[in-house]
Every structure is written in C-alpha cells, then in structure tokens.
Design a protein around this motif. Sequence first.
Motif, PDB file in Angstrom:
ATOM      1  N   THR A 137      41.114  34.415  45.201  1.00 30.19           N
ATOM      2  CA  THR A 137      41.807  33.855  46.375  1.00 30.19           C
ATOM      3  C   THR A 137      42.661  34.932  47.047  1.00 30.19           C
ATOM      4  O   THR A 137      42.618  35.089  48.277  1.00 30.19           O
ATOM      5  CB  THR A 137      42.701  32.657  45.963  1.00 30.19           C
ATOM      6  OG1 THR A 137      41.917  31.750  45.204  1.00 30.19           O
ATOM      7  CG2 THR A 137      43.266  31.941  47.174  1.00 30.19           C
ATOM      8  N   GLU A 145      49.556  42.345  41.670  1.00 26.44           N
ATOM      9  CA  GLU A 145      48.814  41.705  40.574  1.00 26.44           C
ATOM     10  C   GLU A 145      49.487  42.101  39.255  1.00 26.44           C
ATOM     11  O   GLU A 145      49.692  43.280  38.988  1.00 26.44           O
ATOM     12  CB  GLU A 145      47.345  42.145  40.590  1.00 26.44           C
ATOM     13  CG  GLU A 145      46.555  41.796  39.346  1.00 26.44           C
ATOM     14  CD  GLU A 145      46.610  40.326  38.925  1.00 26.44           C
ATOM     15  OE1 GLU A 145      46.432  39.440  39.782  1.00 26.44           O
ATOM     16  OE2 GLU A 145      46.857  40.069  37.718  1.00 26.44           O
ATOM     17  N   LEU A 198      40.881  35.200  36.829  1.00 19.03           N
ATOM     18  CA  LEU A 198      39.995  34.509  35.874  1.00 19.03           C
ATOM     19  C   LEU A 198      38.567  35.058  35.936  1.00 19.03           C
ATOM     20  O   LEU A 198      37.773  34.853  35.030  1.00 19.03           O
ATOM     21  CB  LEU A 198      39.976  33.003  36.160  1.00 19.03           C
ATOM     22  CG  LEU A 198      41.311  32.274  35.975  1.00 19.03           C
ATOM     23  CD1 LEU A 198      41.173  30.802  36.349  1.00 19.03           C
ATOM     24  CD2 LEU A 198      41.817  32.409  34.543  1.00 19.03           C
ATOM     25  N   TYR A 217      32.686  33.213  30.957  1.00 19.05           N
ATOM     26  CA  TYR A 217      31.338  33.013  31.506  1.00 19.05           C
ATOM     27  C   TYR A 217      31.383  32.537  32.959  1.00 19.05           C
ATOM     28  O   TYR A 217      32.170  31.648  33.281  1.00 19.05           O
ATOM     29  CB  TYR A 217      30.588  31.981  30.627  1.00 19.05           C
ATOM     30  CG  TYR A 217      31.448  30.774  30.335  1.00 19.05           C
ATOM     31  CD1 TYR A 217      32.308  30.773  29.237  1.00 19.05           C
ATOM     32  CD2 TYR A 217      31.463  29.672  31.172  1.00 19.05           C
ATOM     33  CE1 TYR A 217      33.136  29.699  28.986  1.00 19.05           C
ATOM     34  CE2 TYR A 217      32.300  28.584  30.928  1.00 19.05           C
ATOM     35  CZ  TYR A 217      33.130  28.626  29.834  1.00 19.05           C
ATOM     36  OH  TYR A 217      33.969  27.574  29.591  1.00 19.05           O
ATOM     37  N   HIS A 218      30.554  33.082  33.791  1.00 18.35           N
ATOM     38  CA  HIS A 218      30.493  32.658  35.199  1.00 18.35           C
ATOM     39  C   HIS A 218      29.056  32.615  35.698  1.00 18.35           C
ATOM     40  O   HIS A 218      28.237  33.447  35.299  1.00 18.35           O
ATOM     41  CB  HIS A 218      31.278  33.632  36.089  1.00 18.35           C
ATOM     42  CG  HIS A 218      32.736  33.306  36.180  1.00 18.35           C
ATOM     43  ND1 HIS A 218      33.626  33.626  35.188  1.00 18.35           N
ATOM     44  CD2 HIS A 218      33.462  32.675  37.149  1.00 18.35           C
ATOM     45  CE1 HIS A 218      34.829  33.208  35.526  1.00 18.35           C
ATOM     46  NE2 HIS A 218      34.771  32.624  36.711  1.00 18.35           N
ATOM     47  N   HIS A 219      28.785  31.691  36.589  1.00 18.70           N
ATOM     48  CA  HIS A 219      27.544  31.697  37.357  1.00 18.70           C
ATOM     49  C   HIS A 219      27.841  31.036  38.695  1.00 18.70           C
ATOM     50  O   HIS A 219      28.876  30.377  38.861  1.00 18.70           O
ATOM     51  CB  HIS A 219      26.416  30.947  36.611  1.00 18.70           C
ATOM     52  CG  HIS A 219      26.775  29.555  36.215  1.00 18.70           C
ATOM     53  ND1 HIS A 219      26.842  29.145  34.895  1.00 18.70           N
ATOM     54  CD2 HIS A 219      27.121  28.476  36.949  1.00 18.70           C
ATOM     55  CE1 HIS A 219      27.198  27.872  34.848  1.00 18.70           C
ATOM     56  NE2 HIS A 219      27.380  27.447  36.090  1.00 18.70           N
ATOM     57  N   VAL A 235      55.356  40.080  39.863  1.00 17.50           N
ATOM     58  CA  VAL A 235      56.482  39.713  40.732  1.00 17.50           C
ATOM     59  C   VAL A 235      57.421  38.829  39.919  1.00 17.50           C
ATOM     60  O   VAL A 235      56.983  37.892  39.252  1.00 17.50           O
ATOM     61  CB  VAL A 235      55.961  38.971  41.980  1.00 17.50           C
ATOM     62  CG1 VAL A 235      57.110  38.400  42.798  1.00 17.50           C
ATOM     63  CG2 VAL A 235      55.111  39.911  42.828  1.00 17.50           C
ATOM     64  N   VAL A 252      34.707  29.950  41.986  1.00 12.87           N
ATOM     65  CA  VAL A 252      34.760  31.151  42.821  1.00 12.87           C
ATOM     66  C   VAL A 252      34.489  30.791  44.287  1.00 12.87           C
ATOM     67  O   VAL A 252      35.161  31.267  45.197  1.00 12.87           O
ATOM     68  CB  VAL A 252      33.728  32.180  42.300  1.00 12.87           C
ATOM     69  CG1 VAL A 252      33.611  33.365  43.234  1.00 12.87           C
ATOM     70  CG2 VAL A 252      34.112  32.621  40.895  1.00 12.87           C
TER      71      VAL A 252
HETATM   72  C1  LIG Z   1      36.337  29.657  31.244  1.00 13.42           C
HETATM   73  C2  LIG Z   1      36.122  29.673  32.732  1.00 13.42           C
HETATM   74  C3  LIG Z   1      34.841  29.595  33.230  1.00 13.42           C
HETATM   75  C4  LIG Z   1      34.619  29.575  34.613  1.00 13.42           C
HETATM   76  N1  LIG Z   1      33.339  29.518  35.060  1.00 13.42           N
HETATM   77  C5  LIG Z   1      33.129  29.510  36.397  1.00 13.42           C
HETATM   78  C6  LIG Z   1      31.801  29.510  36.900  1.00 13.42           C
HETATM   79  O1  LIG Z   1      30.828  29.523  36.148  1.00 13.42           O
HETATM   80  N2  LIG Z   1      31.623  29.499  38.245  1.00 13.42           N
HETATM   81  C7  LIG Z   1      32.681  29.495  39.115  1.00 13.42           C
HETATM   82  O2  LIG Z   1      32.481  29.493  40.321  1.00 13.42           O
HETATM   83  N3  LIG Z   1      33.954  29.493  38.656  1.00 13.42           N
HETATM   84  C8  LIG Z   1      34.204  29.499  37.328  1.00 13.42           C
HETATM   85  N4  LIG Z   1      35.480  29.533  36.864  1.00 13.42           N
HETATM   86  C9  LIG Z   1      36.601  29.372  37.823  1.00 13.42           C
HETATM   87  C10 LIG Z   1      36.937  30.658  38.590  1.00 13.42           C
HETATM   88  O3  LIG Z   1      37.074  31.739  37.714  1.00 13.42           O
HETATM   89  C11 LIG Z   1      38.254  30.434  39.326  1.00 13.42           C
HETATM   90  O4  LIG Z   1      38.171  29.255  40.102  1.00 13.42           O
HETATM   91  C12 LIG Z   1      38.631  31.565  40.248  1.00 13.42           C
HETATM   92  O5  LIG Z   1      38.436  32.824  39.655  1.00 13.42           O
HETATM   93  C13 LIG Z   1      40.106  31.352  40.611  1.00 13.42           C
HETATM   94  O6  LIG Z   1      40.587  32.426  41.373  1.00 13.42           O
HETATM   95  P1  LIG Z   1      42.068  32.408  41.895  1.00 13.42           P
HETATM   96  O7  LIG Z   1      42.333  33.667  42.595  1.00 13.42           O
HETATM   97  O8  LIG Z   1      42.311  31.154  42.660  1.00 13.42           O
HETATM   98  O9  LIG Z   1      43.000  32.272  40.611  1.00 13.42           O
HETATM   99  P2  LIG Z   1      43.246  33.319  39.434  1.00 13.42           P
HETATM  100  O10 LIG Z   1      41.978  33.976  39.068  1.00 13.42           O
HETATM  101  O11 LIG Z   1      43.996  32.568  38.384  1.00 13.42           O
HETATM  102  O12 LIG Z   1      44.192  34.415  40.102  1.00 13.42           O
HETATM  103  C14 LIG Z   1      45.601  34.341  40.072  1.00 13.42           C
HETATM  104  C15 LIG Z   1      46.098  35.767  39.867  1.00 13.42           C
HETATM  105  O13 LIG Z   1      47.531  35.770  39.961  1.00 13.42           O
HETATM  106  C16 LIG Z   1      48.028  36.707  39.021  1.00 13.42           C
HETATM  107  N5  LIG Z   1      49.454  36.401  38.812  1.00 13.42           N
HETATM  108  C17 LIG Z   1      49.986  35.320  38.209  1.00 13.42           C
HETATM  109  N6  LIG Z   1      51.331  35.432  38.189  1.00 13.42           N
HETATM  110  C18 LIG Z   1      51.649  36.591  38.824  1.00 13.42           C
HETATM  111  C19 LIG Z   1      52.884  37.246  39.113  1.00 13.42           C
HETATM  112  N7  LIG Z   1      54.079  36.744  38.781  1.00 13.42           N
HETATM  113  N8  LIG Z   1      52.844  38.446  39.777  1.00 13.42           N
HETATM  114  C20 LIG Z   1      51.645  39.002  40.140  1.00 13.42           C
HETATM  115  N9  LIG Z   1      50.435  38.419  39.859  1.00 13.42           N
HETATM  116  C21 LIG Z   1      50.456  37.228  39.211  1.00 13.42           C
HETATM  117  C22 LIG Z   1      47.156  36.466  37.805  1.00 13.42           C
HETATM  118  O14 LIG Z   1      47.220  37.552  36.906  1.00 13.42           O
HETATM  119  C23 LIG Z   1      45.767  36.308  38.456  1.00 13.42           C
HETATM  120  O15 LIG Z   1      45.103  37.526  38.579  1.00 13.42           O
HETATM  121  C24 LIG Z   1      35.721  29.609  35.506  1.00 13.42           C
HETATM  122  C25 LIG Z   1      37.018  29.712  34.990  1.00 13.42           C
HETATM  123  C26 LIG Z   1      37.223  29.739  33.617  1.00 13.42           C
HETATM  124  C27 LIG Z   1      38.626  29.860  33.088  1.00 13.42           C
END
Ligand SMILES: Cc1cc2nc3c(=O)[nH]c(=O)nc-3n(C[C@H](O)[C@H](O)[C@H](O)COP(=O)(O)OP(=O)(O)OC[C@H]3O[C@@H](n4cnc5c(N)ncnc54)[C@H](O)[C@@H]3O)c2cc1C
Length: 435
Positions: free
Chosen positions: A15, A34, A42, A57-59, A224, A417
Amino acid sequence: MPNNKRIAIIGGGVTGLVTAYELSKKNYEITIYEQGSTLGGLLSGTTIENHPIERAYHHAFTTDEYTIQLTSELGLSNDLVWYPGSNAIHFNNRKYPFNGALDLLKFTPLSFFDRIRTGIVILYLSYTRSWKKLSSKTAADWLKKWSGMDAYRIIWRPLLQGKFHDYYKDVSMAWFWARIHTRANSRGKSEELGYFKSGFSTLIDSLVKSLTERNVIIKTSTPVNKITSTPSGFSITCGALIEHFDYVVCTIPTSVFARLTTGINALSDYTNQLHSITYLDAVCLIFSTPQKLSNYYWTSIHDTNIPFVVCINHTQFVPTSWFGNRQVYYLANYFPQNHPILGTSDKTLRDQWFNHLLEIYPQFDRSVVREITVTRLKNAQHIPFPSYENIVPTYATPVKNLYLSHFSQIFPEDRGVNFAIREGLKIAKTISESE
Ligand SMILES: Cc1cc2nc3c(=O)[nH]c(=O)nc-3n(C[C@H](O)[C@H](O)[C@H](O)COP(=O)(O)OP(=O)(O)OC[C@H]3O[C@@H](n4cnc5c(N)ncnc54)[C@H](O)[C@@H]3O)c2cc1C
C-alpha cells in the motif's frame, strides 16, 4: 517540476509503495519510512535454494485486476505466469482432493445429503451479491444453520480456525461470503493462480526502482515513533530524527497508528474506535527437501490436533527447476498476539511442527531436509467481526491532510496484494484531488 508539497508515507508495504508510486507521478517530494530492513511488508521476501520466495506464501487470482494492471504498467507482464492450483483437505489421516463440485460429491466424511446441502450453500454464496444482510451474522452460526453441523465441524470450522484461531466464532458471514464469491468468480473450468517467475520481489523491486528514479526518498530500518500536528503541517519523529511534512499517509496497522498519534487531541474519538480492531500474527515454516510429500499445492489441515493449518507444496504450483529440482513447502498458522508459540525458538517450533508433519506424511524424512526458515509476520490479519463495516475507520482522519490506509479497512473482501494496490491508488487520488 517539484510541486513543493512534502508527503511522508509511513509503511513500506505494498500500500505504501503504490501510494508513493502514484503520487510520484505528480512530482510531490515523498519520503517513505519503513521499520523493517527490507520493503514489501507482509509480501517481503527471502530466498530458498538460491531462488526468491515470499516470507509468507502468495499467489494472485485471475480476478486481481489491480495487480495485473500494475504489472503491465511496470512492464512485467511476461514475468507473471499462471499455473493451475490444486487443493486438498487432510481429515482423519486421509487426504481428499477439494477442487470443485465433483470433489465435494466424493467427499465421504460427509453424508450424501450433507454434501448436496453444502454444494447448494456454496452455489448460493457464489451467486448472491447481497452481502450486507449477512454482515451482522457470524459465519459460524450461519454455516451451522444452512450447511449443517457435520459440514460445519468437518469443513468450515477448521477453515475459520485456520484463519482466525480463537476468534473463529466471531467472524462476519459477509467476510465468508466474499471469500467464496471472489474465489468462485476467479475459477474457470480449473483454477489458475498467478506468480512471478522470480517471486513477488519482482513487483516490489520494480516499484522501488521507479520510486528511486523519481527521487522518492526511501528510509528502511527507520521506525516512526511519533506523529505530531504542527501549525504548518506534521512532524515525524524516528529516534533522534525529526522531519516536517505537509501530508502524512499511514499504511500501518490501526493499533500502531493509534500509538504514534497519541499526542494529537483532535484524533481521540477516531483512535478510540481503532482499539476495537484486533490483529493476529502469522508464523510460517519454509523448507526445501528432495522428497515429494504432496501432490497438491494447498492442503488444508482439518485435524485440529495439528498445530499448523495449511501445508503448501509451493513446487506443486511453480516449477521445481527454479529450486534446483527440490521441493519447497510452507507450513503455516495464525496466532493471537499473546500466544506462547510466538515466544518459542525457531528450533522448538520446527521440531514440534516436523513431528506433526510425520503424522500427515509418514514418509517424511527430516534428515534429508536441506534448508529451513521460520518467518514471523506481525499484524498479519485482522478479525472482521460481525457488522465490521460499522467500525471501519475512514481514510481521511479528523486532522486535515493526515490519512490512514490499511488493509483492516477492506471489507467484506479479505486483504490481499490486489486490494493493497487498489488502496494505494485510491489514497494517492484523494490527496492529489484535495489540492
Ligand atoms: C500468511 C499470509 C499469506 C498471504 N497470502 C496472500 C496471497 O496469497 N495473495 C494475496 O494477494 N495476498 C496475500 N496476503 C496478504 C498480503 O500480503 C497483504 O494484503 C499485503 O501485503 C498488505 O500490504 P500493506 O502494505 O497493506 O500492509 P503491510 O504489508 O502490513 O505493510 C505495512 C508496513 O508498515 C510497516 N510499519 C509498521 N509500523 C511502522 C512504523 N512505526 N514505522 C515504519 N514502518 C512501519 C511494516 O513493517 C510493514 O512493512 C497474505 C498475507 C499473509 C500474512
């Protein structure tokens, strides 16, 4: 031309990176913070057998329009490949293929009547679009009523427990509807799933390359600690470092957002609401071995004495040649954040889980396992309680130019994703249109 407006993006997951990518087209001065040493959140990666792989795992699904569109925009369409997925249920020490209607009809742990009834329930959820009337009900109660107690106990409850652990009874039926509905619509005759030839790091690396070319500042290993509102905008504090911005976009868990903004009085009602959002962590054990244990990509474990809920043969999905002809597996589970297993050592965890793997695959030979990695993913999943739509926080906070965009705002769909990309695009559009 720089437009002189400074934007802080907190969180370098999908995101955050997509928000930055989209806003960087408009020449804002952008900094990403970050906390981790790598980007992707994730979706971040590691390697096994010298090949990139995700820490969880992701797909992709064929219906992931935002992923497919972004992949094309970044010139990566040839890297995204599609392979059939195959699913099974492990129940009472047996594996049952579980890929569609025919497999359900042959699923003998259920009576024939219950198989038909379950098929009708799946059909109904696949076709109905009216999720709102389902939202106030729990999936547990609704499924018991319409699918029957046996189908609930043997099929649905283990799936809910697999995702929500102790909270399995507290999940909105609308969330469950979205899982079935989306999945049904991504299936053709047989389901194809998407994956990048060099793992999803291809997508993250390409986004980072574009961001760097557009002069976005990316600060990894920079958590942060505090966000404060100032007369001219915001101050971001990371240890001794304090920097100033006109806009702040937080792509972090709601609980973290509440902690970082405690000093902003105007947010108190907003953050009070955030405390009702609960997160689970995830743990994955990834290993490579010459042994082929499973003919299925995805095996859901429905025997509740086993401490992991899924066994994934990644190389039953993508080619083994990527991993030197070895098989690569994930064992995984989600846990409440106070669960003792989160405090156990990697060695204890893998000893326990490998012992249980032997129950599922008696031919499993630990001595030939080559590489093992244990990954722990914090705030990996939130609980979509009944009527969750009523507690989803708004993207624009009560403080002008301070935004929160996190996967826990996605409902009734499950986070993913594709939606992270959609949310990043959405928040970037909101900011650029607010000027
Ligand atoms: C086990 C598992 C399997 C999955 N499988 C799939 C799949 O097969 N297909 C699919 O589409 N999706 C899958 N997902 C979901 C997908 O990974 C997430 O929906 C997506 O990556 C979320 O992205 P995001 O940026 O919203 O959140 P996040 O990836 O959680 O990003 C948030 C970021 O903020 C950072 N952060 C937090 N606090 C702070 C701070 N104080 N200062 C600076 N940085 C900070 C964190 O380190 C992190 O990098 C899976 C998730 C999991 C856990």
